[in-house]
Design a protein around this motif. Structure first.
Motif, PDB file in Angstrom:
ATOM      1  N   ALA A 190       8.920  49.790 -12.225  1.00  0.00           N
ATOM      2  CA  ALA A 190       8.775  51.217 -12.529  1.00  0.00           C
ATOM      3  C   ALA A 190       7.594  51.817 -11.776  1.00  0.00           C
ATOM      4  N   ASP A 191       6.510  51.081 -11.701  1.00  0.00           N
ATOM      5  CA  ASP A 191       5.325  51.577 -10.984  1.00  0.00           C
ATOM      6  C   ASP A 191       5.630  51.777  -9.499  1.00  0.00           C
ATOM      7  N   VAL A 192       6.302  50.808  -8.888  1.00  0.00           N
ATOM      8  CA  VAL A 192       6.622  50.913  -7.460  1.00  0.00           C
ATOM      9  C   VAL A 192       7.566  52.084  -7.208  1.00  0.00           C
ATOM     10  N   LEU A 193       8.549  52.258  -8.080  1.00  0.00           N
ATOM     11  CA  LEU A 193       9.491  53.367  -7.917  1.00  0.00           C
ATOM     12  C   LEU A 193       8.769  54.710  -7.954  1.00  0.00           C
ATOM     13  N   ARG A 194       7.872  54.873  -8.891  1.00  0.00           N
ATOM     14  CA  ARG A 194       7.192  56.165  -9.019  1.00  0.00           C
ATOM     15  C   ARG A 194       6.205  56.398  -7.874  1.00  0.00           C
ATOM     16  N   GLU A 195       5.590  55.344  -7.388  1.00  0.00           N
ATOM     17  CA  GLU A 195       4.653  55.491  -6.269  1.00  0.00           C
ATOM     18  C   GLU A 195       5.347  55.955  -4.994  1.00  0.00           C
ATOM     19  N   ASN A 196       6.626  55.609  -4.860  1.00  0.00           N
ATOM     20  CA  ASN A 196       7.362  55.907  -3.623  1.00  0.00           C
ATOM     21  C   ASN A 196       8.584  56.779  -3.889  1.00  0.00           C
ATOM     22  N   LEU A 197       8.530  57.569  -4.940  1.00  0.00           N
ATOM     23  CA  LEU A 197       9.712  58.294  -5.399  1.00  0.00           C
ATOM     24  C   LEU A 197      10.298  59.208  -4.334  1.00  0.00           C
ATOM     25  N   GLU A 198       9.486  59.963  -3.645  1.00  0.00           N
ATOM     26  CA  GLU A 198      10.005  60.904  -2.656  1.00  0.00           C
ATOM     27  C   GLU A 198      10.686  60.179  -1.496  1.00  0.00           C
TER      28      GLU A 198
END
Length: 459
Positions: free
Chosen positions: A53-61
């Protein structure tokens, strides 16, 4: 494998297919990875799932833009998909240990008897292109938390997403062999499923693909979960909240460019409110903006591939030839890209494709029925049974009709959707087994009975 931008039909990238030797190496790493991963404390496994979840949000765009480039969904919907992926990871990171704790069952006062939930081994996941991150991670989060490892065979047109998901889990700290991507032709996956190192298989896709995978899994006595197609009924009764039903109905038919298994496809409306619903629904569909999915003003982007556009166009043409009327839309747009407009059909014959088959695009079929009983009968008159919705102002009536509708999920006065806390799956030719919720994490576990008697036996 070749990926193409459906907005422009320009090639994005080509990927080399995995060689036979590479597939063999992937299977070996999965088998070795499982030995270590199953012994990893569940608290550590949960931490790794939370890190996704952390990785997804860090690179969401970055990830959202990739999704939109490869399959064409509006960019804001790609962002929403990634947020939902983060949510499902956080859900299982919080609840996996609770769901998998031993169930103690009283059988004899001197014996300890329980049910333990143990991982099975490497899981093959055959996933579709329409929700390229969500479909994978809603399976991966519970599967990996339970101690299994996963081999992903993704749809060819979203190979970039598949490779990126593998990188996400690597960044989240998963050990070697726990999550791997296979870039292979569809026929190769049957050999992979048959391999002794593979323990189980799950597929989300068409009924035809599901039947083929189930045949292979069954031949080799391996458990499987199938989430297949749908032709979901959207039942509007005479006391329905029409304004809300129209708003949600349009969203339910056109979200993800109409390419969703649980999209509302057959709008079954009782005669007393048919004209009111029809007129408002057609107006709302006509107001949608079709265009570049990176433009914030766009409501509906392109179909994901040109062959999917052609198939949808053929289904509509055959339905019209059978006697249906086109109220709105009805043919591909004359522009670059795979664009099909929001379309409304009515007076659809019961044997036409729009009544019998799954139309995977922004095409709504309207059906006028005399009363509630006829609405329920028509809703159930399908080989599918994934989702259904009913619209009424009477709570008791909503619960009663929900009990009569043949589907894996029924929603009253709301959009049919998947939710991390609730089991998701279908009946009839929409598949079997369940994902998500507590049921989803137990789907690929050995429910082992453990009976411990004292050394001197039982009295």
């Amino acid at each position: 494998m070749r990926t193409v931008n459906p907005t422009t039909n320009e090639e994005l990238r080509t990927y080399d297919l995995d060689s036979a030797a590479a597939v063999e190496g992937t299977l070996d790493r999965a088998a070795d990875g499982f030995v270590a991963w199953r012994e990893t404390p569940i608290t550590d496994r949960q931490e790794r799932v939370a890190a996704i979840a952390d990785v997804l949000r860090e690179n969401l765009e970055e990830y959202a833009a990739l999704m939109t480039r490869e399959m064409g969904k509006p960019l804001d919907q790609s962002r929403g998909e990634l947020e939902k992926c983060a949510w499902v990871c956080e859900f299982y990171a919080e609840h996996a240990a609770e769901f998998l704790q031993d169930d103690h069952v009283g059988v004899h006062p001197e014996a300890t008897t329980k049910v333990a939930y143990e991982p099975l081994g490497p899981l093959v996941a055959v996933m579709p292109w329409n929700y390229p991150f969500w479909q994978v991670l809603r399976v991966a989060a519970p599967t990996l938390a339970a101690g299994n490892v996963m081999l992903l065979k993704h749809a060819p047109n979203v190979t970039g997403c598949a490779k990126t998901i593998e990188a996400v889990l690597d960044d989240a700290g998963f050990p070697d062999g726990v999550f791997q991507t296979l870039v292979v032709e569809p026929e190769t996956i049957h050999d992979v499923i048959a391999d002794d190192r593979v323990a189980a298989v799950t597929l989300t896709g068409s009924t035809r693909a599901g039947s083929a995978v189930a045949e292979t899994a069954g031949k080799h006595l391996k458990p499987s979960v199938l989430e297949l197609g749908g032709s979901d009924p959207f039942v509007v009764l005479d006391d329905a909240p029409i304004d809300r039903a129209v708003d949600v109905g349009v969203d339910a038919r056109t979200k993800n460019n109409g390419q969703a298994c649980i999209a509302a496809k057959r709008f079954i409306v009782v005669d007393d409110v048919y004209d009111e619903f029809r007129d408002a629904f057609v107006d709302a569909m006509a107001d949608l903006t079709v265009g570049d999915p990176t433009d914030p003003a766009t409501d509906v982007g392109p179909m994901a591939r040109d062959d999917l556009l052609d198939e949808l166009d053929q289904q509509v043409k055959e339905t019209v030839d059978a006697g249906a009327d086109v109220v709105l839309g009805g043919e591909p747009l004359d522009r670059d890209g795979n664009f099909y407009p929001p379309t409304v059909l009515e007076n659809v014959p019961g044997d036409a494709p729009a009544a019998c088959d799954e139309l995977f695009g922004p095409v709504a079929s309207l059906f006028r029925v005399p009363d509630e009983a006829a609405a329920v009968a028509l809703a159930n008159d399908t080989e599918y049974g994934l989702g259904a919705s009913v619209w009424t102002s009477d709570d008791a009536r909503a619960e009663r009709v929900a009990g009569e509708l043949e589907a894996g999920a029924v929603f009253a006065n709301d959009l049919v959707q998947s939710h991390p806390r609730l089991p998701f799956g279908g009946v009839k030719r929409s598949g079997y087994g369940r994902e998500l919720g507590e049921q989803g994490i137990k789907a690929f576990t050995n429910e082992k009975t453990v009976w411990l008697s004292p050394p001197d036996g039982l009295d």
